[in-house]
Design a protein around this motif. Structure first.
Motif, PDB file in Angstrom:
ATOM      1  N   GLY A  90      -9.276 -19.885  80.321  1.00  0.00           N
ATOM      2  CA  GLY A  90      -8.074 -19.988  81.131  1.00  0.00           C
ATOM      3  C   GLY A  90      -8.297 -19.379  82.511  1.00  0.00           C
ATOM      4  O   GLY A  90      -8.939 -18.340  82.635  1.00  0.00           O
ATOM      5  N   SER A  92      -6.199 -18.219  85.979  1.00  0.00           N
ATOM      6  CA  SER A  92      -4.891 -17.967  86.585  1.00  0.00           C
ATOM      7  C   SER A  92      -5.067 -17.601  88.046  1.00  0.00           C
ATOM      8  O   SER A  92      -5.975 -16.844  88.407  1.00  0.00           O
ATOM      9  N   ALA A  97      -1.208 -20.086  85.619  1.00  0.00           N
ATOM     10  CA  ALA A  97      -2.394 -20.814  85.173  1.00  0.00           C
ATOM     11  C   ALA A  97      -2.655 -22.040  86.031  1.00  0.00           C
ATOM     12  O   ALA A  97      -1.731 -22.757  86.442  1.00  0.00           O
ATOM     13  N   SER A 134       0.819 -18.881  77.086  1.00  0.00           N
ATOM     14  CA  SER A 134      -0.431 -19.637  77.146  1.00  0.00           C
ATOM     15  C   SER A 134      -1.633 -18.739  77.355  1.00  0.00           C
ATOM     16  O   SER A 134      -2.755 -19.093  76.969  1.00  0.00           O
ATOM     17  N   ASP A 135      -1.439 -17.557  77.962  1.00  0.00           N
ATOM     18  CA  ASP A 135      -2.563 -16.646  78.172  1.00  0.00           C
ATOM     19  C   ASP A 135      -3.112 -16.100  76.868  1.00  0.00           C
ATOM     20  O   ASP A 135      -4.257 -15.639  76.819  1.00  0.00           O
ATOM     21  N   HIS A 138      -6.315 -18.588  75.019  1.00  0.00           N
ATOM     22  CA  HIS A 138      -7.657 -18.873  75.522  1.00  0.00           C
ATOM     23  C   HIS A 138      -8.692 -17.956  74.875  1.00  0.00           C
ATOM     24  O   HIS A 138      -8.401 -16.818  74.500  1.00  0.00           O
ATOM     25  N   SER A 141     -10.349 -15.419  79.790  1.00  0.00           N
ATOM     26  CA  SER A 141      -9.469 -15.704  80.922  1.00  0.00           C
ATOM     27  C   SER A 141     -10.047 -15.114  82.199  1.00  0.00           C
ATOM     28  O   SER A 141     -10.623 -14.019  82.192  1.00  0.00           O
ATOM     29  N   TYR A 143      -8.738 -14.108  86.014  1.00  0.00           N
ATOM     30  CA  TYR A 143      -7.558 -13.863  86.836  1.00  0.00           C
ATOM     31  C   TYR A 143      -7.996 -13.667  88.284  1.00  0.00           C
ATOM     32  O   TYR A 143      -8.756 -12.747  88.596  1.00  0.00           O
TER      33      TYR A 143
END
Length: 655
Positions: A90, A92, A97, A134-135, A138, A141, A143
């Motif tokens: 993921g 962001s 996202a 949704s975080d 994954h 992730s 960021y």
């Protein structure tokens, strides 16, 4: 204790900031809680020193990451985490996202580092439970946090101009303007322009399996030009115990796709134009002392125009229009001083239109609900979550599909010593991803029989982190993680012929064993500061689907067993010198690990020299970069040669 409650943003996540600066008002909140999830960070200062112009370039220095780079300034760049594929990662951008339901590939080359303050990589999920649903879904992730205006210097406006010139006729210009509109509201406008011919010399050599030379030549890479513009506008506001942010983003590009060099063909006729826009809003507020809520809203529109005029293939001229609507609410309650719980809900709507023959015109509706809890008590930090995912697809041609999944996760971090400089951590997590629209519904390439892909992750690691106020050693950190992942119905996408098109494979089952090691040290010798950073990754990713196949227990395509990077920086007064090294070991570009599919290891060494000075009441920064110092011939993706030795000059000014 809260010294100034007004305008302060305290997040009831168990991950509170210890000190916040808001318009010269200092807010002191509860002590920052310790991290339970392994993370890697690159901050603004280090990002500026590295030879990195896009987010994708910077991610090369993270362990466990594999970058797919097709070469050149405008080449498409995507990332893969711990051999599980791009789709399990993921990404962001300022907390919201980035999505691409069409092919699941986020081209990180389009995101400039000019206004990025920090990039953080989490394996598993973020330490904070105060995050969108949704975080939690994954396997890892990233960021990306852009720079927030800071007017603590007493000025009400800042202006930064930056220009670069380099190999392949590359010219890049960017600007960042920050303005304080009132005591509680500020804005920032960032814009950039990039143009390059994409031409560079490369050495191309191929051998037959018996070792004899098939061909050996030097040529110039063609059809790799790019012309791109980027504009990003932000509004920031402070509320009573809260904040808000509005963002508008536009990226417009036209580029050539040089394509793979096969059958002695050196020039391709593929071109791609992208118009990517999105607007997003972020609202975050405390209600009372124990409850916080966060709302996110986003609308994105992506327009891709793909043209192939290659005379050796059928002509193609297609447009793909993608829309996304995203709504998220996250709510957290502090039950006890060391115990909090959260409830989050995400709604996502995706639609894809295209002018191709017999297109399916898919629409996807996703609902995600998560519950999570976190505890931080003495020597123990733990976090648990459960995500429920409900996805339904509707198509005009073909069969509708729907699926629902429950994916739990548990993270534990133990600090055996009082000063918390050493920790032992472990986690187990299930993750899940739906096949993309391209996987399922493309007339020429889609495979409606693809199964959804799910993964189970196990991780055991430890971390050492010490700071020293005296002596030559100022900071030392060491992170070690061993992990084992199993992936069911794994979908592997790799280029075949045309770069925009992919060959889709459902491998069935993959076992992944790996080790990530990261070390950092800061050394002060007189006025000379030495910063060092190194990372190493070992990955064994085997296809274990069917013992009857010729590639049973073979390493999956494009995953090296060994990879790593190292950075050494020297800072003396206004001067900074930086050396970086990247290595990727041997791997295979097809399912069968045979000599014909073998890809040689590659490495690059890059140098940069930076000088800062003041002139005419302006802060200047001049930098020269020499990339691929030893001019190694290498390919990240087979038949996509990378640039040799090249140089870039940068000049920036801040007012």
């Amino acid at each position: 204790m809260n010294v100034a409650a007004a305008w302060a943003q305290q997040k009831k996540t168990g991950m509170l900031d210890s000190v916040q600066h808001i318009h010269e008002i200092v807010v002191v909140s509860k002590p920052a809680m310790r991290e339970v999830v392994p993370s890697q960070k690159l901050n603004g200062a280090l990002l500026e020193q590295l030879q990195s112009h896009s987010v994708a370039d910077a991610l090369r220095y993270f362990s466990g990451i594999q970058l797919k780079d097709y070469g050149g300034v405008g080449g498409i760049k995507t990332v893969n985490i711990r051999s599980m594929g791009t789709h399990h990662l993921g990404i962001s951008y300022d907390g919201v996202a980035l999505g691409n339901a069409q092919n699941g590939q986020i081209d990180l080359g389009q995101f400039s580092l000019d206004n990025v303050e920090e990039i953080t990589l989490y394996n598993g999920q973020k330490s904070a439970i105060f995050q969108p649903a949704s975080d939690f879904g994954h396997a890892g992730s990233i960021y990306i946090r852009t720079r927030t205006p800071d007017f603590s210097d007493g000025k009400s406006s800042h202006l930064r101009l930056k220009t670069q010139y380099g190999a392949s006729d590359m010219f890049r210009f960017s600007t960042l303007w920050e303005q304080r509109l009132s005591q509680r509201v500020s804005m920032a406008l960032s814009a950039g322009f990039l143009t390059a011919s994409g031409k560079y010399k490369f050495h191309y050599k191929r051998n037959y399996p018996d070792g004899t030379t098939a061909w050996d030549t030097t040529a110039v890479r063609q059809n790799g030009d790019i012309h791109a513009e980027r504009v990003e506008a932000n509004m920031y506001g402070q509320l009573l115990q809260g904040r808000w942010q509005l963002k508008g983003y536009l990226y417009n590009s036209s580029r050539g796709i040089p394509g793979a060099i096969v059958n002695n063909v050196w020039r391709r006729g593929e071109r791609q134009s992208d118009l990517n826009t999105f607007v997003q809003a972020d609202f975050d507020k405390n209600i009372g002392e124990r409850f916080s809520t966060r709302w996110l809203l986003k609308y994105a529109y992506y327009n891709t125009h793909y043209v192939n005029k290659d005379t050796t293939q059928l002509p193609v001229d297609n447009r793909y229009k993608q829309q996304e609507f995203y709504l998220s609410t996250a709510n957290v309650l502090e039950i006890l001083p060391n115990w909090s719980a959260s409830l989050s809900y995400d709604l996502k709507w995706n639609k894809l239109n295209a002018d191709t023959y017999n297109f399916a015109y898919p629409t996807r509706l996703s609902n995600l609900v998560s519950v999570a809890t976190a505890i931080d008590y003495k020597h123990l930090k733990a976090q648990g979550s459960l995500l429920a995912t409900f996805i339904s697809d509707h198509v005009q041609r073909g069969r509708d599909a729907s699926i629902s999944k429950l994916t739990p996760a548990l993270f534990i971090n133990v600090y055996p010593f009082k000063r918390n400089f050493f920790s032992i951590r472990a986690y187990v997590k299930k993750s899940f991803r739906m096949p993309t629209f391209n996987d399922l519904y493309y007339t020429e390439l889609g495979n409606a029989n693809l199964s959804p892909e799910s993964a189970l992750q196990y991780d055991l690691g430890c971390a050492l982190n010490r700071h020293f106020t005296h002596g030559w050693l100022r900071h030392v950190a060491l992170h070690f993680d061993a992990y084992y992942n199993t992936v069911h119905d794994k979908i592997v996408a790799y280029p075949k012929g045309q770069q925009f098109r992919w060959t889709m494979l459902n491998l069935g089952k993959v076992h992944i064993k790996g080790v990530d090691v990261e070390a950092e040290a800061d050394i002060m010798v007189g006025k000379l500061m030495v910063t060092t950073r190194a990372q190493y990754t070992y990955q064994d990713a085997r296809d274990v689907t069917d013992p009857a196949t010729s590639y049973y227990k073979h390493q999956i395509p494009y995953i090296p067993w060994h990879s790593g990077s190292a950075i050494i920086g020297l800072t003396y007064k206004s001067w900074n010198f930086n050396y970086s090294f990247i290595y990727a070991g041997e791997r295979y570009d097809e399912q069968e690990n045979i000599l014909y599919n073998h890809v040689e290891p590659w490495y690059t060494s890059d140098l940069s020299l930076m000088y800062r000075f003041r002139k005419w009441h302006v802060r200047w920064c001049a930098q020269i970069e020499l990339n691929n110092v030893f001019g190694q011939d290498y390919e990240v993706i087979t038949n996509y040669p990378m640039p040799g030795r090249n140089c870039t000059i940068t000049l920036s000014a801040e007012i």
